[in-house]
Design a protein around this motif. Structure first.
Motif: not given
Length: 163
Positions: A110-116, A119-127, A129-132, A151-158
């Motif tokens: 699934i693809c979800i839009e983000v406004d930044d 900033a999303a990458m920085t915060e998700l890494k801090r939390k 969440i692995r980014i590919l 594996k960090d998103c309940h089995g869904v590639l986001v």
């Protein structure tokens, strides 16, 4: 009776702005937006295009090759969102390996839009969440995208896409 109701009624408390509940919660520097698309891996792109265009009557885009992602893409317009039909571009395509495990195809991400996206990458890494990928890549809409580990998103590639 009224006196009993008044004395036994529970007290309702409200939070005032001076006693803010969220003072210790930092606000996000980025915002999650709308669902951009649902991606479906297909073993036969022409057959899938025909289903959506000729059988269901949807508006279907031309096929676009995205060598950096190893895929051919076709978008099906649905009014409030899109479907993205994915077909392998080369043997090393992530869609080729997906189709080896799922011979008839299926939902890929699934693809979800983000406004930044940065900033999303920085915060998700801090939390945690692995980014590919280390940096965003340019996606099918000509905008930066990243993928989050399923594996960090309940089995869904986001996929997150810069709005």
């Amino acid at each position: 009776l009224l006196t009993r109701l008044q004395t036994s009624a529970p007290t309702v408390r409200t939070l005032s702005s001076s006693n803010s509940f969220s003072q210790n919660i930092p606000s996000c520097l980025w915002k999650l937006g709308r669902l951009n698309h649902v991606a479906i891996a297909v073993p036969d792109l022409e057959k899938a295009q025909s289903l959506y265009k000729d059988v269901l009557g949807a508006q279907v885009s031309d096929t676009v090759a995205l060598p950096e992602h190893g895929v051919y893409t076709v978008f099906v317009e649905l009014g409030n969102t899109k479907l993205e039909l994915l077909h392998p571009l080369g043997e090393k395509s992530p869609i080729a390996s997906f189709l080896q495990k799922n011979k008839t195809g299926g939902m890929h991400h699934i693809c979800i839009e983000v406004d930044d996206i940065k900033a999303a990458m920085t915060e998700l890494k801090r939390k945690k969440i692995r980014i590919l990928s280390e940096e965003p890549k340019i996606g099918a809409h000509g905008k930066p995208v990243i993928f989050l580990h399923p594996k960090d998103c309940h089995g869904v590639l986001v996929e997150l896409e810069q709005a």
